[in-house]
Scaffold this motif. Structure first.
Motif, PDB file in Angstrom:
ATOM      1  N   ASP A  56      29.680  50.076  43.263  1.00 17.61           N
ATOM      2  CA  ASP A  56      29.483  51.132  42.277  1.00 17.61           C
ATOM      3  C   ASP A  56      30.669  51.135  41.317  1.00 17.61           C
ATOM      4  O   ASP A  56      31.746  51.628  41.645  1.00 17.61           O
ATOM      5  N   LEU A  57      30.458  50.571  40.119  1.00 19.15           N
ATOM      6  CA  LEU A  57      31.536  50.481  39.139  1.00 19.15           C
ATOM      7  C   LEU A  57      31.671  51.738  38.283  1.00 19.15           C
ATOM      8  O   LEU A  57      32.353  51.710  37.258  1.00 19.15           O
ATOM      9  N   SER A  58      31.045  52.822  38.684  1.00 13.23           N
ATOM     10  CA  SER A  58      31.224  54.066  37.938  1.00 13.23           C
ATOM     11  C   SER A  58      32.678  54.513  37.963  1.00 13.23           C
ATOM     12  O   SER A  58      33.113  55.275  37.090  1.00 13.23           O
ATOM     13  N   SER A  91      30.456  54.192  33.141  1.00  9.52           N
ATOM     14  CA  SER A  91      30.269  52.799  33.561  1.00  9.52           C
ATOM     15  C   SER A  91      29.399  52.733  34.803  1.00  9.52           C
ATOM     16  O   SER A  91      29.229  53.720  35.524  1.00  9.52           O
ATOM     17  N   ALA A  92      28.838  51.541  35.050  1.00  5.87           N
ATOM     18  CA  ALA A  92      27.982  51.319  36.214  1.00  5.87           C
ATOM     19  C   ALA A  92      27.955  49.823  36.507  1.00  5.87           C
ATOM     20  O   ALA A  92      28.400  49.002  35.699  1.00  5.87           O
ATOM     21  N   GLY A  93      27.419  49.450  37.677  1.00  6.72           N
ATOM     22  CA  GLY A  93      27.258  48.042  37.997  1.00  6.72           C
ATOM     23  C   GLY A  93      27.870  47.665  39.333  1.00  6.72           C
ATOM     24  O   GLY A  93      28.389  48.511  40.078  1.00  6.72           O
ATOM     25  N   GLN A  94      27.795  46.368  39.640  1.00 10.61           N
ATOM     26  CA  GLN A  94      28.313  45.817  40.881  1.00 10.61           C
ATOM     27  C   GLN A  94      29.158  44.583  40.580  1.00 10.61           C
ATOM     28  O   GLN A  94      28.853  43.819  39.663  1.00 10.61           O
ATOM     29  N   LEU A  95      30.216  44.394  41.366  1.00 10.61           N
ATOM     30  CA  LEU A  95      31.122  43.255  41.195  1.00 10.61           C
ATOM     31  C   LEU A  95      31.464  42.674  42.551  1.00 10.61           C
ATOM     32  O   LEU A  95      31.734  43.410  43.504  1.00 10.61           O
ATOM     33  N   GLU A  96      31.444  41.352  42.643  1.00 10.83           N
ATOM     34  CA  GLU A  96      31.820  40.659  43.875  1.00 10.83           C
ATOM     35  C   GLU A  96      32.603  39.413  43.503  1.00 10.83           C
ATOM     36  O   GLU A  96      32.297  38.749  42.504  1.00 10.83           O
ATOM     37  N   GLY A  97      33.625  39.085  44.295  1.00  9.67           N
ATOM     38  CA  GLY A  97      34.379  37.891  43.963  1.00  9.67           C
ATOM     39  C   GLY A  97      35.454  37.550  44.972  1.00  9.67           C
ATOM     40  O   GLY A  97      35.755  38.311  45.897  1.00  9.67           O
ATOM     41  N   VAL A  98      36.033  36.362  44.778  1.00  3.86           N
ATOM     42  CA  VAL A  98      37.116  35.836  45.615  1.00  3.86           C
ATOM     43  C   VAL A  98      38.176  35.256  44.694  1.00  3.86           C
ATOM     44  O   VAL A  98      37.854  34.544  43.732  1.00  3.86           O
ATOM     45  N   LEU A  99      39.440  35.548  44.973  1.00  5.03           N
ATOM     46  CA  LEU A  99      40.545  35.009  44.196  1.00  5.03           C
ATOM     47  C   LEU A  99      41.597  34.448  45.136  1.00  5.03           C
ATOM     48  O   LEU A  99      42.052  35.135  46.054  1.00  5.03           O
ATOM     49  N   GLU A 100      41.994  33.184  44.903  1.00  6.07           N
ATOM     50  CA  GLU A 100      43.065  32.546  45.657  1.00  6.07           C
ATOM     51  C   GLU A 100      44.169  32.140  44.696  1.00  6.07           C
ATOM     52  O   GLU A 100      43.912  31.542  43.649  1.00  6.07           O
ATOM     53  N   ILE A 101      45.417  32.475  45.059  1.00  7.16           N
ATOM     54  CA  ILE A 101      46.585  32.123  44.255  1.00  7.16           C
ATOM     55  C   ILE A 101      47.521  31.280  45.110  1.00  7.16           C
ATOM     56  O   ILE A 101      47.869  31.649  46.233  1.00  7.16           O
ATOM     57  N   SER A 102      47.920  30.125  44.564  1.00  9.39           N
ATOM     58  CA  SER A 102      48.819  29.227  45.281  1.00  9.39           C
ATOM     59  C   SER A 102      49.879  28.692  44.318  1.00  9.39           C
ATOM     60  O   SER A 102      49.859  28.999  43.127  1.00  9.39           O
ATOM     61  N   GLY A 103      50.802  27.881  44.847  1.00 14.45           N
ATOM     62  CA  GLY A 103      51.866  27.345  44.019  1.00 14.45           C
ATOM     63  C   GLY A 103      53.019  28.316  43.880  1.00 14.45           C
ATOM     64  O   GLY A 103      53.012  29.421  44.439  1.00 14.45           O
ATOM     65  N   ALA A 104      54.024  27.934  43.114  1.00 12.36           N
ATOM     66  CA  ALA A 104      55.173  28.798  42.892  1.00 12.36           C
ATOM     67  C   ALA A 104      54.787  29.956  41.973  1.00 12.36           C
ATOM     68  O   ALA A 104      53.879  29.839  41.150  1.00 12.36           O
ATOM     69  N   ALA A 105      55.513  31.056  42.108  1.00 12.68           N
ATOM     70  CA  ALA A 105      55.196  32.231  41.307  1.00 12.68           C
ATOM     71  C   ALA A 105      55.396  31.984  39.816  1.00 12.68           C
ATOM     72  O   ALA A 105      54.706  32.588  38.990  1.00 12.68           O
ATOM     73  N   ASN A 106      56.328  31.095  39.461  1.00 14.31           N
ATOM     74  CA  ASN A 106      56.536  30.800  38.040  1.00 14.31           C
ATOM     75  C   ASN A 106      55.606  29.704  37.524  1.00 14.31           C
ATOM     76  O   ASN A 106      55.647  29.360  36.345  1.00 14.31           O
ATOM     77  N   ASP A 107      54.784  29.148  38.412  1.00  9.51           N
ATOM     78  CA  ASP A 107      53.801  28.140  38.006  1.00  9.51           C
ATOM     79  C   ASP A 107      52.590  28.230  38.931  1.00  9.51           C
ATOM     80  O   ASP A 107      52.263  27.284  39.654  1.00  9.51           O
ATOM     81  N   PRO A 108      51.890  29.354  38.910  1.00  8.54           N
ATOM     82  CA  PRO A 108      50.802  29.569  39.870  1.00  8.54           C
ATOM     83  C   PRO A 108      49.545  28.780  39.525  1.00  8.54           C
ATOM     84  O   PRO A 108      49.322  28.377  38.388  1.00  8.54           O
ATOM     85  N   LEU A 121      29.345  39.603  38.193  1.00  8.44           N
ATOM     86  CA  LEU A 121      29.073  40.961  37.732  1.00  8.44           C
ATOM     87  C   LEU A 121      27.571  41.114  37.566  1.00  8.44           C
ATOM     88  O   LEU A 121      26.931  40.287  36.915  1.00  8.44           O
ATOM     89  N   ARG A 122      26.999  42.179  38.123  1.00 13.12           N
ATOM     90  CA  ARG A 122      25.554  42.364  38.083  1.00 13.12           C
ATOM     91  C   ARG A 122      25.217  43.813  37.736  1.00 13.12           C
ATOM     92  O   ARG A 122      25.895  44.737  38.176  1.00 13.12           O
ATOM     93  N   GLY A 123      24.141  43.959  36.955  1.00 16.17           N
ATOM     94  CA  GLY A 123      23.623  45.292  36.660  1.00 16.17           C
ATOM     95  C   GLY A 123      24.637  46.236  36.051  1.00 16.17           C
ATOM     96  O   GLY A 123      24.600  47.443  36.297  1.00 16.17           O
TER      97      GLY A 123
END
Length: 421
Positions: A131-133, A145-162, A170-172
C-alpha cells in the motif's frame, strides 16, 4: 588513557531511550527523534569496543497524514571495523523491509563513528509495499498516492566505488500532484540495476483519457547520479499545470541531464508534441493576479525546457473579451528567464467584444518572439456590421495592437464610409 584500554563488559537494557542522545554520544547530529528499546552489550575496551545491539527502533518522524514509519527490529554487531547487519526488518502490514550485510566502519567513544570508504561492503535489502498510500506522507509534491512495490537491492564493492544489482516492480500505482488537478493512474514500471547503471526497463500509465509509456537509463557515480536520459511517448494526454492553460497532446517527451547556469546538472525537458486541443481561459491582461513561481525568472533553475509544440488548429482562447481559434508552432522554454514561449500563432477565426459590440476577426496573430512571460504580443484586425446602405453593409473596423511589453492595448476604430473615422 588507562581507562580507554582497560577490559570491560557492559550489559544495558533500554525502554524508549531517545536515539538523538545516542547519536550525540557518537558525535553525530541528532537527526532522528525516534526511541530505542532493547539490549546493548559492550565488551573489549572503550578505545576498540565490541558491540552487540538487539531491539526495536520506534520512529517519530514522518507523522504527516497521521502515518508513522513502522517500528524497525534491529540485530547488529560491531567488531574490528566491521558493522555486521544480522537483520534489519520492518513490517506494519503496508510495508515490509528486510536487510542483511556488513559495512566498514571505525568506532570509538572518543573518535565517534566514521565510515571507511575504501573497505569492502556488502548489503542486501528486500522491500514489499502492499500500500503506497504512505508515500504522500513524506513527499510534499504528492497529495495522494496508491500502488504496490516489490524489489531487491544488493550493494557490493568499496563504499567510494559501489556496485549495484537488483530490480524493482511497481504495479497499480497512482498519485495526485499537490495543489493541482494533475492525476496519474494505472502506473506500472520495471527498474533493473546492474553494476553502475540503473535501467528504467519500462514504464506505462494513464492520465485522464490519455496514456503514456517509455523507458530510460541512469549512469550512477558512487551513490550519486552522473547522467541520465528518459523517453516518454504520450497519446491524448492532458496537462493543466499552469492556471488558465489546458491542453491535450500526443508526441514524444525526453528528459536528459543538462548543466544549468551554475554548471550543475538538472533535468532538461525536450521533444516534440502535437496539440490535439488547447484552451486558454486566463485573461490576457498581464496584471491579472500575482505571477506564478513556475513562470518567474530564477538565477539557477532546477529544471530546463526546450519543447517543440505543433498546434495546427483547435487551440481556443475563451474569456470575457475574446473567443477565437488559433493555430501555429511554438517552443516552450524554461531557463533563467523563467517559463515562456517562442514562435507565433495565427488567428483562424473568432471574435472580440468591445463596447457591447462583437467584432469579427479577419486577421490576427499571437507573437511570442519577445515575450518574457506566457503572454504574447497580440495583433488583430476585425469589424462589426453597422447598418446597410442599400445592398452594401456598413462596417466599423477595429485595429487591435498590444505588444508583449506594454501594459495595455492600442485600439483604432474606423468607418467604412468615406469621411468617418
Amino acid at each position: 588513557e588507562n581507562t580507554m584500554i582497560a577490559p570491560l563488559t557492559i550489559n544495558a537494557r533500554s525502554d524508549g531511550y531517545p536515539i538523538a542522545s545516542i547519536l550525540k554520544a557518537v558525535h553525530r547530529a541528532p537527526f532522528w527523534k525516534g526511541k530505542f528499546s532493547g539490549e546493548v552489550t559492550v565488551t573489549n575496551t572503550l578505545r576498540d569496543p565490541d558491540i552487540v545491539l538487539k531491539g526495536i527502533v520506534q520512529s517519530r518522524t514522518g507523522t504527516t497524514n497521521n502515518y508513522r514509519l513502522p517500528d524497525v527490529e534491529a540485530d547488529l554487531s560491531y567488531r574490528s571495523g566491521v558493522l555486521q547487519i544480522e537483520s534489519i526488518s520492518a513490517d506494519d502490514g503496508k510495508i515490509q523491509v528486510d536487510a542483511q550485510g556488513q559495512l566498514p566502519v571505525n568506532f570509538g567513544l572518543r573518535s565517534g563513528f566514521k565510515f571507511n570508504p575504501e573497505a569492502p561492503a556488502g548489503v542486501k535489502a528486500t522491500i514489499k509495499a502492499n500500500d503506497l498510500s504512505v508515500v504522500s506522507g513524506y513527499v510534499d509534491a504528492i497529495a495522494a498516492s496508491a500502488g504496490q512495490l516489490e524489489g531487491v537491492l544488493e550493494i557490493s564493492g568499496a563504499a567510494n566505488d559501489p556496485r549495484f544489482n537488483g530490480w524493482f516492480d511497481l504495479r497499480g500505482a497512482g498519485f495526485r500532484v499537490a495543489q493541482s488537478d494533475e492525476v496519474y493512474k494505472e502506473i506500472k514500471a520495471r527498474i533493473d540495476l546492474e553494476d553502475t547503471s540503473l535501467k528504467l526497463t519500462s514504464i506505462a500509465g494513464r492520465k485522464g483519457e490519455g496514456k503514456f509509456e517509455g523507458s530510460g537509463w541512469v549512469k550512477l557515480d558512487g551513490f550519486g547520479v552522473d547522467d541520465y536520459e528518459f523517453v516518454l511517448d504520450i497519446d491524448n494526454v492532458p496537462f493543466s499545470m499552469i492556471t488558465g492553460f489546458e491542453s491535450v497532446q500526443d508526441g514524444r517527451l525526453t528528459v536528459k541531464s543538462q548543466p544549468n547556469a551554475e554548471g550543475r546538472k538538472v533535468p532538461a525537458l525536450g521533444g516534440k508534441v502535437q496539440v490535439r486541443q488547447g484552451v486558454i481561459t486566463r485573461s490576457l491582461d498581464t496584471q491579472e493576479g500575482p505571477p506564478q513561481p513556475l513562470t518567474m525568472p530564477v538565477e539557477s533553475p532546477r529544471w530546463l525546457c526546450h519543447l517543440q509544440m505543433e498546434a495546427p488548429k483547435n487551440v481556443w482562447v475563451r474569456n470575457t473579451d475574446l473567443q477565437m481559434e488559433l493555430g501555429g508552432d511554438l517552443i516552450l522554454k524554461r531557463d533563467q528567464k523563467g517559463l515562456y514561449l517562442r514562435g507565433d500563432l495565427d488567428v483562424l477565426r473568432g471574435s472580440y467584444s468591445l463596447y457591447n459590440n462583437k467584432f469579427r476577426i479577419t486577421d490576427g496573430r499571437f507573437d511570442f518572439a519577445t515575450a518574457t512571460t506566457l503572454r504574447p504580443g497580440i495583433y488583430l484586425d476585425a469589424y462589426t456590421p453597422h447598418g446597410r446602405a442599400g445592398e452594401v453593409e456598413r462596417r466599423i473596423f477595429l485595429t487591435f495592437s498590444w505588444p508583449a511589453d506594454e501594459k495595455g492595448p492600442e485600439l483604432t476604430l474606423s468607418y467604412s464610409e468615406p469621411g468617418y473615422s
